[in-house]
Design an enzyme around this catalytic site. Structure first.
Site, PDB file in Angstrom:
ATOM      1  N   GLU A  16       0.832  -1.212   0.000  1.00  0.00           N
ATOM      2  CA  GLU A  16       0.000   0.000   0.000  1.00  0.00           C
ATOM      3  C   GLU A  16       0.866   1.262   0.000  1.00  0.00           C
ATOM      4  O   GLU A  16       0.738   2.133   0.862  1.00  0.00           O
ATOM      5  CB  GLU A  16      -0.984  -0.007   1.180  1.00  0.00           C
ATOM      6  CG  GLU A  16      -1.972  -1.152   1.068  1.00  0.00           C
ATOM      7  CD  GLU A  16      -3.215  -1.042   1.954  1.00  0.00           C
ATOM      8  OE1 GLU A  16      -3.281  -0.146   2.803  1.00  0.00           O
ATOM      9  OE2 GLU A  16      -4.127  -1.869   1.763  1.00  0.00           O
TER      10      GLU A  16
ATOM     11  N   GLU B  46      -5.105  -8.870  -0.156  1.00  0.00           N
ATOM     12  CA  GLU B  46      -5.883  -8.442   1.017  1.00  0.00           C
ATOM     13  C   GLU B  46      -7.325  -8.270   0.568  1.00  0.00           C
ATOM     14  O   GLU B  46      -7.606  -7.438  -0.312  1.00  0.00           O
ATOM     15  CB  GLU B  46      -5.366  -7.127   1.598  1.00  0.00           C
ATOM     16  CG  GLU B  46      -4.108  -7.281   2.405  1.00  0.00           C
ATOM     17  CD  GLU B  46      -3.704  -5.998   3.138  1.00  0.00           C
ATOM     18  OE1 GLU B  46      -4.588  -5.241   3.583  1.00  0.00           O
ATOM     19  OE2 GLU B  46      -2.484  -5.772   3.246  1.00  0.00           O
TER      20      GLU B  46
HETATM   21  O1  AHR Z   1      -5.398  -5.705   7.010  1.00  0.00           O
HETATM   22  C1  AHR Z   1      -5.356  -4.499   7.683  1.00  0.00           C
HETATM   23  C2  AHR Z   1      -4.681  -3.402   6.886  1.00  0.00           C
HETATM   24  O2  AHR Z   1      -5.447  -3.099   5.767  1.00  0.00           O
HETATM   25  C3  AHR Z   1      -3.329  -3.706   6.327  1.00  0.00           C
HETATM   26  O3  AHR Z   1      -2.306  -3.508   7.233  1.00  0.00           O
HETATM   27  C4  AHR Z   1      -3.210  -2.724   5.199  1.00  0.00           C
HETATM   28  O4  AHR Z   1      -2.384  -3.183   4.161  1.00  0.00           O
HETATM   29  C5  AHR Z   1      -4.645  -2.517   4.766  1.00  0.00           C
HETATM   30  O5  AHR Z   1      -4.965  -1.185   4.676  1.00  0.00           O
END
Ligand code: AHR
Length: 521
Positions: free
Chosen positions: A173, A307
């Site tokens: 990110e 994610e």
């Molecule tokens: O999964 C929680 C968070 O969500 C992670 O650390 C990040 O990559 C995303 O914003």
């Protein structure tokens, strides 16, 4: 009546087992208390890893596990997490509750955990606050088998042999917590860092064909949700140097980021919005893939949805920085819908990592002290794992729409345009996928997203000599049925009855709000 035609002899390519991957971050009680309790704990453990969790995860056949973050990854300095535990440097986990991280779970522990549960490691390295040298040395420490300062250090720490590392993320990110970069800036940084993440020569590989030699699979940090500009720029500048691009998308029903909605106390509207937002993953994959096609028409660069999952308000009374949420039948449907979408996008999508493994966001497992409970999401992952590494086969479906006249106020994660808002009021009632495994068994997975309507199904199975069928179903009466420490089996898979098979035609009724896996032989 919903009609499905399965052409079991028309291959749509392999469903990479990595689509069933998971994510574990140094966040809340995912690592500490969830996976790892330390060797001195009274909770039964193997080298510090809690045994109940290990046994449950083995049954899931977790193919790959991403670590150490998330946002944590871009503040993580791997050398702080090696060597004698008593001298490991402590740090503040600034992203997640400001707690002290004692680094007792580091590289060796993570790789040991992966070995114990039989998962491949996916290391996400620090580009945001690290250095090129630091990343280069981590790769050397992990993978080199010759004589070098890092291999000497590794041996001193008890592991003379290199590990088998394939999946390697270069930043996380980086448009946000990983450095607030523009796509152009990140893409250029990616190019620089990735050069120094070497494929070290290994004696053991010397007689192996090239494709079997161990190599890093370098993953560039991808877009947030519908940030198509990010994908465009990163593919243009860094695409030729990457094997994969990640995509993050969370299902957040609430109108505002500060009010995401309760995980357990919700109504039919919230249910619909959650289903519709989970289904949005398909649109995002399709649109990002179209951009990737422009720069990579041969689909050499994989899309890794590393994610995804539900993100609700934390359980009342828990640390807001720990992202601990309960998990209900609604999460089971989100898991099933997401997995169907990921599998059906297998031409470009080679990995998925649900966030996260234990005690954080859409978890498989919840723990409290020495107690453990398996969530409805766990059960979907267990039911669906028959598709791992199987051949996806052609499936056409005609079914009703599932619609609700809901109003979207939010702008925090789209939809931003009025036409999007209209589209967000409807979706297919049934999501499905089908595959044939190595033993020739045909599996068909089905999710009925509707909170209210059963669906009569007629499946025409072609190109397959079907002689028997059996099935498993996950459902419950109440939309928010959950397992908790007092009632761990309130929602578990059961035998799915009422299946009729005659002359290759299968019929059944798919109950509302259910996830079903059929096995045809
Ligand atoms: O999964 C929680 C968070 O969500 C992670 O650390 C990040 O990559 C995303 O914003």
């Amino acid at each position: 009546m919903a009609k499905l035609i399965v052409n079991a002899d028309i291959s749509k390519g392999k469903i990479n087992k990595e689509i069933y991957g998971q994510f574990s971050e140094h966040l809340g009680r995912c690592i500490y208390g969830g996976l790892y309790v330390g060797e001195d704990s009274e909770i039964p453990n193997i080298r510090g890893m809690r045994l109940d969790v290990v046994e449950a995860l083995k049954k899931l056949k977790v193919p790959v596990l991403r670590w150490p973050g998330g946002c944590f990854a871009d503040e993580y300095h791997w050398k702080d997490g090696i060597g004698p535990k008593e001298t490991r440097k402590r740090m503040v986990n600034t992203n997640w509750g400001g707690v002290v991280e004692d680094n007792s779970f580091g590289t060796h522990e993570f790789l040991d955990f992966c070995e114990i549960i039989g998962a491949d490691p996916y290391i996400n390295a620090n580009l945001g606050s690290g250095t090129v040298q630091e990343m280069m040395e981590w790769v050397e420490y992990l993978t080199f088998d010759g004589e070098s300062p890092m291999t000497k250090l590794r041996a001193e720490n008890g592991h003379p042999e290199p590990w088998n590392i394939k999946w390697f993320g270069i930043g996380n990110e980086n448009w946000g917590c990983g450095g607030n970069m523009t796509p152009e800036y990140y893409a250029n940084e990616y190019r620089r860092y990735s050069v120094f993440c070497k494929d070290y020569y290994r004696e053991a590989d010397k007689d192996k064909p090239k494709e079997e030699q161990r190599k890093l699979f370098r993953i560039a940090g991808g877009p947030n949700i519908d940030d198509y500009k990010w994908t465009e720029e990163v593919m243009k500048i860094a695409g030729p140097h990457a094997h994969g691009l990640s995509l993050h998308y969370y299902t957040v029903p609430g109108d505002k980021w500060e009010e995401k909605g309760s995980a357990t106390d919700f109504d039919e509207r919230d249910w619909f919005i959650t289903m519709r937002k989970a289904y949005r993953l398909k649109e995002l994959i399709d649109k990002h893939s179209t951009i990737m096609d422009k720069y990579d028409p041969k689909k050499r660069v994989a899309l890794l949805v590393d994610e995804y999952g539900t993100w609700f308000d934390v359980e009342p009374g828990t640390n807001p920085g720990f992202l601990y949420q309960q998990n209900t039948l609604r999460d089971a449907l989100v898991a099933g819908i997401s997995l169907c979408i990921l599998m059906n996008s297998n031409d470009r999508v080679k990995m998925g990592c649900i966030a996260q493994m234990v005690n954080v966001l859409q978890a498989m497992i919840l723990t409290e002290g020495d107690k453990m409970v398996l969530t409805p999401t766990y059960h979907v992952f267990e039911m669906f794992n028959v598709h791992q590494d199987a051949t996806r086969v052609s499936l056409d479906i005609e079914c009703d729409e599932y619609s609700m006249d809901v109003k979207y106020e939010n702008t925090h994660q789209g939809p931003h345009r009025p036409d999007d808002r209209k589209a967000m009021k409807t979706m297919p009632q049934i999501l499905s996928t089908a595959s044939v495994d190595a033993n020739g068994a045909l599996h068909i997975s089905l999710c009925n997203a509707s909170h209210i309507d059963d669906a009569e199904l007629c499946l025409d199975i072609r190109g397959y000599n079907a002689s028997s069928v059996s099935g498993r179903i996950l459902t419950a009466d109440a939309l928010n049925t959950m397992n908790d420490f007092d009632q761990p089996d309130a929602i578990v898979p059961n035998e799915f009855t009422g299946l009729t098979l005659k002359d290759g035609k299968l019929s059944c009724v798919l109950p509302a709000k259910s996830v079903v896996v059929l096995e045809v032989k």
